[in-house]
Enzyme design. Structure first.
Site, PDB file in Angstrom:
ATOM      1  CG  ASP A  75       3.127 -14.829  60.276  1.00  0.00           C
ATOM      2  OD1 ASP A  75       2.609 -15.409  61.253  1.00  0.00           O
ATOM      3  OD2 ASP A  75       3.952 -13.903  60.403  1.00  0.00           O
TER       4      ASP A  75
ATOM      5  CG  ASN B 252      -0.703 -28.263  63.710  1.00  0.00           C
ATOM      6  OD1 ASN B 252      -0.565 -29.009  64.684  1.00  0.00           O
ATOM      7  ND2 ASN B 252       0.296 -27.986  62.875  1.00  0.00           N
TER       8      ASN B 252
ATOM      9  CE1 TYR C 107       3.228 -24.658  73.164  1.00  0.00           C
ATOM     10  CE2 TYR C 107       2.895 -26.016  75.110  1.00  0.00           C
ATOM     11  CZ  TYR C 107       2.876 -25.870  73.734  1.00  0.00           C
ATOM     12  OH  TYR C 107       2.502 -26.921  72.941  1.00  0.00           O
TER      13      TYR C 107
ATOM     14  CB  THR D 106       7.000 -32.283  66.397  1.00  0.00           C
ATOM     15  OG1 THR D 106       7.020 -31.467  67.578  1.00  0.00           O
ATOM     16  CG2 THR D 106       5.767 -33.162  66.389  1.00  0.00           C
TER      17      THR D 106
HETATM   18  N1  LIG Z   1       5.194 -31.729  69.931  1.00  0.00           N
HETATM   19  C1  LIG Z   1       4.613 -31.726  71.102  1.00  0.00           C
HETATM   20  O1  LIG Z   1       5.110 -32.342  72.072  1.00  0.00           O
HETATM   21  C2  LIG Z   1       3.317 -31.000  71.292  1.00  0.00           C
HETATM   22  C3  LIG Z   1       2.557 -31.274  72.437  1.00  0.00           C
HETATM   23  C4  LIG Z   1       1.348 -30.605  72.617  1.00  0.00           C
HETATM   24  C5  LIG Z   1       0.907 -29.709  71.670  1.00  0.00           C
HETATM   25  N2  LIG Z   1       1.680 -29.445  70.569  1.00  0.00           N
HETATM   26  C6  LIG Z   1       1.176 -28.459  69.606  1.00  0.00           C
HETATM   27  O2  LIG Z   1       1.126 -29.033  68.317  1.00  0.00           O
HETATM   28  C7  LIG Z   1       1.147 -28.013  67.333  1.00  0.00           C
HETATM   29  C8  LIG Z   1       2.106 -28.379  66.214  1.00  0.00           C
HETATM   30  O3  LIG Z   1       3.425 -28.359  66.712  1.00  0.00           O
HETATM   31  P1  LIG Z   1       4.502 -29.490  66.387  1.00  0.00           P
HETATM   32  O4  LIG Z   1       4.769 -30.213  67.651  1.00  0.00           O
HETATM   33  O5  LIG Z   1       4.146 -30.241  65.180  1.00  0.00           O
HETATM   34  O6  LIG Z   1       5.785 -28.548  66.130  1.00  0.00           O
HETATM   35  P2  LIG Z   1       6.671 -28.296  64.831  1.00  0.00           P
HETATM   36  O7  LIG Z   1       7.580 -27.176  65.225  1.00  0.00           O
HETATM   37  O8  LIG Z   1       7.281 -29.568  64.369  1.00  0.00           O
HETATM   38  O9  LIG Z   1       5.637 -27.800  63.739  1.00  0.00           O
HETATM   39  C9  LIG Z   1       5.048 -26.531  63.797  1.00  0.00           C
HETATM   40  C10 LIG Z   1       4.739 -26.043  62.398  1.00  0.00           C
HETATM   41  O10 LIG Z   1       4.165 -24.741  62.496  1.00  0.00           O
HETATM   42  C11 LIG Z   1       4.816 -23.863  61.591  1.00  0.00           C
HETATM   43  N3  LIG Z   1       4.729 -22.479  62.102  1.00  0.00           N
HETATM   44  C12 LIG Z   1       5.410 -21.905  63.112  1.00  0.00           C
HETATM   45  N4  LIG Z   1       5.079 -20.604  63.238  1.00  0.00           N
HETATM   46  C13 LIG Z   1       4.146 -20.352  62.292  1.00  0.00           C
HETATM   47  C14 LIG Z   1       3.409 -19.193  61.917  1.00  0.00           C
HETATM   48  N5  LIG Z   1       3.581 -18.011  62.532  1.00  0.00           N
HETATM   49  N6  LIG Z   1       2.523 -19.298  60.914  1.00  0.00           N
HETATM   50  C15 LIG Z   1       2.350 -20.479  60.247  1.00  0.00           C
HETATM   51  N7  LIG Z   1       3.040 -21.599  60.537  1.00  0.00           N
HETATM   52  C16 LIG Z   1       3.921 -21.538  61.555  1.00  0.00           C
HETATM   53  C17 LIG Z   1       6.229 -24.390  61.494  1.00  0.00           C
HETATM   54  O11 LIG Z   1       6.887 -23.962  60.316  1.00  0.00           O
HETATM   55  C18 LIG Z   1       5.997 -25.903  61.540  1.00  0.00           C
HETATM   56  O12 LIG Z   1       5.795 -26.440  60.257  1.00  0.00           O
HETATM   57  C19 LIG Z   1       1.516 -26.727  68.084  1.00  0.00           C
HETATM   58  O13 LIG Z   1       0.352 -25.947  68.293  1.00  0.00           O
HETATM   59  C20 LIG Z   1       2.046 -27.237  69.406  1.00  0.00           C
HETATM   60  O14 LIG Z   1       1.928 -26.296  70.449  1.00  0.00           O
HETATM   61  C21 LIG Z   1       2.864 -30.073  70.358  1.00  0.00           C
END
Ligand SMILES: NC(=O)c1ccc[n+]([C@@H]2O[C@H](COP(=O)([O-])OP(=O)(O)OC[C@H]3O[C@@H](n4cnc5c(N)ncnc54)[C@H](O)[C@@H]3O)[C@@H](O)[C@H]2O)c1
Length: 294
Positions: free
Chosen positions: A64, A91, A158, A193
């Site tokens: 976490d 990430n 966010y 995602t």
């Molecule tokens: N998907 C998008 O459009 C997008 C755009 C810009 C930035 N992001 C960023 O990319 C990163 C990854 O997100 P994603 O899009 O793959 O989303 P996702 O929800 O598919 O994946 C996020 C992962 O983080 C894990 N997670 C959540 N809370 C956690 C915690 N407290 N400790 C450890 N793990 C934790 C989840 O279990 C999951 O595996 C994030 O920082 C997000 O803000 C995503």
């Protein structure tokens, strides 16, 4: 020139799915040892299984990101299994709940801050000493967002945390350069995602008795968020783009050139604000003052 990652080790938070898993796969295919760290144990096991099938060396740790001890255990596990750490990808992130100022739920805001901002600090603080210890230099990649480049109405928590991650990355790039640790900040727009379903990862400590908000409004905003995220690029394409950018040591890694005008608009507004200050009889004289920096 393409970087040779073989035999090096990466720790990736939030690696059980989405962007984190895509990065794990891409770097694993380049010969890196991968430490998959995530809060979701079930998804983690599936992610490891998928890497095993491709003969990518990996271990999993339950992490976490809001818990510093979890980070220390992750570093210990990485060092024990692979002997050292060369790269950290901060990430893991959560989207929070879109809403107006009045609707802002303090516990949800705190959750977004703790995961997206404090989680990045804790990860960096725990892993950087291990990277320094190898004496070979390395990489720190912080996953921010295009939302960190421009305020996003109704998603202020966010956007605030992502702007903070951009700022921390700019500062750390300078601090870590003498140690040959390259810092990049990844700022994607939408990627396909499960980010729009991040309430699935809400820890008990952030839950309130009243619930997260009006169910009808929550359902509506979840639908809009899902549509936006599903219109995004593929996570594996994004992972390839990150490697391409690292080859030429790019600090800001952008994936969506179509957002150029949005960010340029902000730049123009900031420039205009300087012009206004310079034209002010009150502070205009400061234009000739030397800037004091550390
Ligand atoms: N998907 C998008 O459009 C997008 C755009 C810009 C930035 N992001 C960023 O990319 C990163 C990854 O997100 P994603 O899009 O793959 O989303 P996702 O929800 O598919 O994946 C996020 C992962 O983080 C894990 N997670 C959540 N809370 C956690 C915690 N407290 N400790 C450890 N793990 C934790 C989840 O279990 C999951 O595996 C994030 O920082 C997000 O803000 C995503």
């Amino acid at each position: 020139m393409a970087i040779d990652y073989s035999g090096k080790t990466v720790i990736i938070s939030g690696a059980a799915g989405g962007i984190g898993f895509a990065m794990a796969r891409e770097l694993g295919q380049q010969g890196m040892n991968v430490v998959l760290a995530d809060i979701d144990e079930h998804q983690l096991a599936q992610a490891k299984n998928a890497l095993d099938k491709e003969d990518i060396a990996s271990i999993t740790t339950t992490l976490d990101v809001t818990n510093y001890q979890d980070w220390q255990q992750t570093v210990d596990a990485a060092q024990q299994q692979f002997g050292g750490v060369h790269m950290l990808i901060n990430n893991a992130g959560v989207g929070g709940i879109p809403g107006t100022i009045e609707e802002t739920n303090h516990k949800i805001w705190q959750w977004v801050v703790d995961v997206n901002l404090m989680g990045v600090l804790y990860g960096t603080q725990a892993v950087i000493p291990a990277i320094k210890q190898t004496g070979e230099g390395g990489w720190l990649i912080n996953v921010a967002s295009m939302a960190g480049m421009h305020g996003v109405p109704y998603s202020s928590a966010y956007a605030a945390t992502k702007a903070a991650v951009v700022s921390m990355s700019e500062a750390w790039a300078v601090e870590l350069k003498p140690h040959n640790i390259h810092v990049s900040v990844l700022c994607p727009a939408f990627v396909k995602t499960r980010i729009h379903e991040s309430m699935r990862n809400l820890q008990d400590k952030y839950k309130s008795e009243k619930g997260a908000g009006d169910p009808a409004k929550l359902k509506k905003s979840a639908g809009i968020a899902a549509e936006l995220v599903n219109s995004g690029i593929d996570a594996q394409l994004l992972a390839k783009r990150v490697l391409e950018a690292l080859d030429s040591k790019q600090h800001y890694i952008f994936t969506h050139p179509n957002y150029r005008d949005v960010v340029a608009g902000r730049g123009k507004a900031l420039d205009k604000a300087f012009e206004n200050a310079q034209n002010s009889p009150l502070v205009g004289h400061l234009i000739d003052e030397e800037i004091v920096s550390l």
